[in-house]
Each structure stands twice: as C-alpha cells, then as structure tokens.
Design a protein around this motif. Structure first.
Motif, PDB file in Angstrom:
ATOM      1  N   GLY A   1      58.916  94.226  55.058  1.00 41.73           N
ATOM      2  CA  GLY A   1      59.930  93.819  54.097  1.00 41.73           C
ATOM      3  C   GLY A   1      60.658  92.543  54.463  1.00 41.73           C
ATOM      4  N   GLN A   2      60.115  91.802  55.441  1.00 41.02           N
ATOM      5  CA  GLN A   2      60.740  90.541  55.834  1.00 41.02           C
ATOM      6  C   GLN A   2      60.477  89.489  54.769  1.00 41.02           C
ATOM      7  N   PRO A   3      61.484  88.746  54.338  1.00 37.19           N
ATOM      8  CA  PRO A   3      61.254  87.686  53.331  1.00 37.19           C
ATOM      9  C   PRO A   3      60.277  86.640  53.874  1.00 37.19           C
ATOM     10  N   THR A   4      59.273  86.311  53.091  1.00 38.01           N
ATOM     11  CA  THR A   4      58.278  85.345  53.559  1.00 38.01           C
ATOM     12  C   THR A   4      58.892  83.958  53.759  1.00 38.01           C
ATOM     13  N   LYS A   5      59.998  83.675  53.064  1.00 41.19           N
ATOM     14  CA  LYS A   5      60.639  82.372  53.228  1.00 41.19           C
ATOM     15  C   LYS A   5      61.255  82.210  54.617  1.00 41.19           C
ATOM     16  N   SER A   6      61.427  83.325  55.321  1.00 44.52           N
ATOM     17  CA  SER A   6      62.020  83.254  56.654  1.00 44.52           C
ATOM     18  C   SER A   6      60.969  83.074  57.744  1.00 44.52           C
ATOM     19  N   LEU A   7      59.693  82.994  57.367  1.00 49.81           N
ATOM     20  CA  LEU A   7      58.622  82.872  58.350  1.00 49.81           C
ATOM     21  C   LEU A   7      58.500  81.431  58.843  1.00 49.81           C
ATOM     22  N   PRO A   8      57.992  81.237  60.048  1.00 49.60           N
ATOM     23  CA  PRO A   8      57.711  79.878  60.516  1.00 49.60           C
ATOM     24  C   PRO A   8      56.663  79.212  59.628  1.00 49.60           C
ATOM     25  N   VAL A   9      56.693  77.906  59.566  1.00 48.85           N
ATOM     26  CA  VAL A   9      55.713  77.164  58.773  1.00 48.85           C
ATOM     27  C   VAL A   9      54.641  76.616  59.710  1.00 48.85           C
ATOM     28  N   ILE A  10      53.388  76.851  59.357  1.00 56.70           N
ATOM     29  CA  ILE A  10      52.281  76.461  60.225  1.00 56.70           C
ATOM     30  C   ILE A  10      51.440  75.353  59.598  1.00 56.70           C
ATOM     31  N   ALA A  11      51.095  75.490  58.320  1.00 56.10           N
ATOM     32  CA  ALA A  11      50.224  74.503  57.680  1.00 56.10           C
ATOM     33  C   ALA A  11      50.784  73.075  57.762  1.00 56.10           C
ATOM     34  N   PRO A  12      52.083  72.850  57.497  1.00 56.28           N
ATOM     35  CA  PRO A  12      52.597  71.478  57.613  1.00 56.28           C
ATOM     36  C   PRO A  12      52.489  70.933  59.032  1.00 56.28           C
ATOM     37  N   LEU A  13      52.679  71.802  60.019  1.00 61.27           N
ATOM     38  CA  LEU A  13      52.541  71.375  61.406  1.00 61.27           C
ATOM     39  C   LEU A  13      51.091  71.010  61.713  1.00 61.27           C
ATOM     40  N   PHE A  14      50.171  71.879  61.315  1.00 67.17           N
ATOM     41  CA  PHE A  14      48.729  71.710  61.518  1.00 67.17           C
ATOM     42  C   PHE A  14      48.248  70.396  60.916  1.00 67.17           C
ATOM     43  N   GLU A  15      48.610  70.163  59.649  1.00 67.43           N
ATOM     44  CA  GLU A  15      48.147  68.971  58.944  1.00 67.43           C
ATOM     45  C   GLU A  15      48.968  67.731  59.288  1.00 67.43           C
ATOM     46  N   GLY A  16      50.267  67.918  59.478  1.00 66.49           N
ATOM     47  CA  GLY A  16      51.113  66.772  59.778  1.00 66.49           C
ATOM     48  C   GLY A  16      50.776  66.135  61.111  1.00 66.49           C
ATOM     49  N   HIS A  17      50.484  66.961  62.111  1.00 63.05           N
ATOM     50  CA  HIS A  17      50.098  66.426  63.411  1.00 63.05           C
ATOM     51  C   HIS A  17      48.769  65.681  63.316  1.00 63.05           C
ATOM     52  N   ALA A  18      47.806  66.246  62.583  1.00 65.63           N
ATOM     53  CA  ALA A  18      46.510  65.584  62.428  1.00 65.63           C
ATOM     54  C   ALA A  18      46.667  64.261  61.684  1.00 65.63           C
TER      55      ALA A  18
ATOM     56  N   MET B   1      51.990  68.957  45.705  1.00 59.62           N
ATOM     57  CA  MET B   1      52.621  69.777  46.734  1.00 59.62           C
ATOM     58  C   MET B   1      51.770  69.791  48.007  1.00 59.62           C
ATOM     59  N   VAL B   2      50.453  69.651  47.855  1.00 62.15           N
ATOM     60  CA  VAL B   2      49.573  69.630  49.024  1.00 62.15           C
ATOM     61  C   VAL B   2      49.851  68.377  49.852  1.00 62.15           C
ATOM     62  N   ARG B   3      49.973  67.243  49.194  1.00 69.13           N
ATOM     63  CA  ARG B   3      50.277  66.004  49.916  1.00 69.13           C
ATOM     64  C   ARG B   3      51.637  66.089  50.596  1.00 69.13           C
ATOM     65  N   ALA B   4      52.570  66.768  49.940  1.00 73.14           N
ATOM     66  CA  ALA B   4      53.903  66.908  50.520  1.00 73.14           C
ATOM     67  C   ALA B   4      53.846  67.680  51.835  1.00 73.14           C
ATOM     68  N   ILE B   5      52.930  68.651  51.926  1.00 68.23           N
ATOM     69  CA  ILE B   5      52.771  69.421  53.160  1.00 68.23           C
ATOM     70  C   ILE B   5      52.381  68.491  54.305  1.00 68.23           C
ATOM     71  N   TYR B   6      51.429  67.611  54.056  1.00 66.94           N
ATOM     72  CA  TYR B   6      50.986  66.658  55.071  1.00 66.94           C
ATOM     73  C   TYR B   6      52.135  65.726  55.467  1.00 66.94           C
TER      74      TYR B   6
ATOM     75  N   LYS C   1      56.308  63.766  59.311  1.00 66.38           N
ATOM     76  CA  LYS C   1      57.670  63.323  59.637  1.00 66.38           C
ATOM     77  C   LYS C   1      58.279  64.204  60.712  1.00 66.38           C
ATOM     78  N   PHE C   2      58.016  65.515  60.636  1.00 60.25           N
ATOM     79  CA  PHE C   2      58.534  66.429  61.646  1.00 60.25           C
ATOM     80  C   PHE C   2      57.914  66.118  63.010  1.00 60.25           C
ATOM     81  N   VAL C   3      56.591  65.981  63.058  1.00 62.40           N
ATOM     82  CA  VAL C   3      55.911  65.695  64.323  1.00 62.40           C
ATOM     83  C   VAL C   3      56.388  64.366  64.899  1.00 62.40           C
ATOM     84  N   SER C   4      56.573  63.378  64.048  1.00 62.00           N
ATOM     85  CA  SER C   4      57.046  62.073  64.509  1.00 62.00           C
ATOM     86  C   SER C   4      58.421  62.193  65.157  1.00 62.00           C
ATOM     87  N   ALA C   5      59.299  63.005  64.555  1.00 68.11           N
ATOM     88  CA  ALA C   5      60.641  63.192  65.115  1.00 68.11           C
ATOM     89  C   ALA C   5      60.572  63.904  66.458  1.00 68.11           C
ATOM     90  N   VAL C   6      59.697  64.898  66.572  1.00 68.63           N
ATOM     91  CA  VAL C   6      59.539  65.625  67.835  1.00 68.63           C
ATOM     92  C   VAL C   6      58.961  64.690  68.892  1.00 68.63           C
TER      93      VAL C   6
END
Length: 291
Positions: A169-186, A230-235, A240-245
């Motif tokens: 019953g955990q809200p899915t919006k509270s889950l970590p995001v993986i796809a943006p990390l996976f694609e953004g780093h690549a 929305m797919v491009r937005a994920i990338y 941007k997140f990976v660049s900041a890290v």
C-alpha cells in the motif's frame, strides 16, 4: 578489453550495418570506460533484429525482469502481481515501440546470455546514421552495461520496488526514481564522448552527414510533443541530476548511485538535486574560528 559478438538476425539490413557497428563499438568501449570510470563486461553479445523481433524481445524482457523481481520477494502474491504488471507494461511498451522504432537505435534487454545489446538495423537505415553517430549511440548503450557491472540488479530494482509498494500500500510516487538515473547518466557520458569525437557535446548531425528519412523525421517530431516528449524529459532530467552530483562529488559520488540502492533519488530530489546532495553529500559548515 571488451570483445563483441554480433549475431545477425536481421538479414541483409544486418549485413550492411555489422561492419560499421563493430567499428563503432570498438571505438566507443574504451572511451566509455575512461569517461565514466566504470568497467565494461569482458564480452558483449550484440543482436541485430528486425523491428518485429525487437518488439517481441522487449515484451519477453519485461516478463523476465518482473519474474526476477518476484523471485527476490518470494511470495505467491508477488508472483501473481508480477505477471499482471508485466502484461500491462508489455502492452504499453509494444504500442510505444510500434510508434517510435525508427528512433530506437539501441537498447539493453535480457537475452539468453544475460543483458545484451539489441540493435535494429532498419532504425539505423531510417536515421541514416554515420559511423560517428553509431559510435555515440553505442557509447550510450555501453554505458548501461557499465552501470550493470556496478549494479547487477538495476534492471529488476524498479519492478521489485513497484511490486512491493503495491503489496504494502505504499504510494508509488514515494518510490526512488531509477529510469531517469539510468538514462541520464548514459546521456551525460555519451555527450562527453561526442565532444571528444567532434567537438560538439550532442548527438546531432554534422555537415556532410546524410539527412534522415522522412519516416525518421516524422517520428522524431512526434517524440517532441506530448505524451512522447515525457520520454525525452526523463533523459534530460536525469542528465541534469547526474551533472549536479558530478559537480559536487565527482565520479565516486556518481558511482555510489549505482552501488547503494539507498542512495537513489526520490522524485523531488531528481527535480532539485540540492535536496539529494543535502541528504547524501552535505557540505560541512565552516567553523567560526576558521573565518
């Protein structure tokens, strides 16, 4: 050194692509390792498939990753839910790939040997990719394989977290995001690779490179408008997140994203990397005596 085994299941289209693709892979591999600081596997299986076979394999892949995720949870409820979620995801993905296949120049899917690189020669024919462009694209996909060397469960983590969330019953919006990390780093890595190849930190065409077909251009236009945009937005969000890290802590902090599941960003942190940095990489306060 990484070796590549190219298996052609795409007929004449595959025969025409195989030579330049092998050159692109051999050029991209050491660059990916150097730019990312991540090791690649010693051997990579590359499958050249036609459009229909590629789409079918994507559906099989989804079934496998959801099944593997359910095995980690090891309950009857998890296996039942995994089957339902895989069927829903497969239906959506099949529809998405029917529209966007000319844009899909490479992808990582589970195959008989584990994670494999799948390439559709018909997409490269539609895009009229040069060897340079193929090198950049393969750099992106090889980065995914480097990520998997650090985090072998990466492809199954998202399905596992979704299954567990629905069962508890955990809200899915509270889950970590993986796809943006996976694609953004690549995307971050392939842009640096592109800059080394031609001085332009992007995958766009250079003067003298062939223009894509009308089919490719039309699909590319569709990809720029909702809901496909929305797919491009994920990338882009992920990059941007990976660049900041990277700016805050260098490669070691970025690598930690792929070695510690607890360090995965939440959605608000993806949108505002400073929130993630405050949680995982706080800057020590200056002591008053140091002023």
């Amino acid at each position: 050194m990484t070796t590549f085994e190219i298996l052609n299941g795409a007929g004449a289209d595959g025969d025409q692509l195989a030579g330049s693709l092998n050159d692109a892979l051999c050029t991209a591999a050491p660059m990916v390792e150097r730019i990312s600081g991540m090791p690649l596997p010693s051997h990579v299986t590359v499958r050249l498939l036609d459009v229909a076979a590629s789409q079918a394999l994507s559906v099989v892949h989804l079934g496998l990753v959801y099944g593997m995720a359910a095995e980690r949870l090891d309950t009857e409820e998890a296996f039942d839910l995994a089957g339902k979620l895989a069927a829903t995801a497969g239906s959506r993905f099949r529809m998405f790939e029917r529209i966007t296949w000319p844009l899909q120049l490479g992808k990582i899917l589970y195959g008989p040997t584990g994670p494999e690189l799948v390439v559709v020669p018909a997409a490269h024919r539609a895009a009229r990719t040069s060897t340079r462009q193929q090198t950049v694209v393969m750099g992106h996909e090889l980065t995914h394989l480097a990520q998997l060397e650090l985090w072998p469960d990466m492809l199954t983590a998202g399905p596992r977290l979704r299954i567990k969330a629905k069962l508890t019953g955990q809200p899915t919006k509270s889950l970590p995001v993986i796809a943006p990390l996976f694609e953004g780093h690549a995307q971050f890595v392939h842009r640096d690779l592109a800059a080394e190849l031609c001085g332009v930190r992007a995958r766009r065409r250079l003067p003298g490179e062939a223009a894509p077909t009308l089919r490719y251009r039309a699909t590319d236009w569709l990809g720029a408008v909702p809901p496909l945009s929305m797919v491009r937005a994920i990338y882009d969000r992920g990059e941007k997140f990976v660049s900041a890290v990277m700016d805050a802590g260098g490669r070691s902090l970025v690598h930690g994203l792929f070695t510690d599941e607890g360090s995965l960003p939440l959605l608000p942190e993806l949108l505002k990397p400073e929130l993630w940095l405050a949680r995982h990489h706080p800057v020590p306060a200056h002591n008053a005596h140091d002023q």
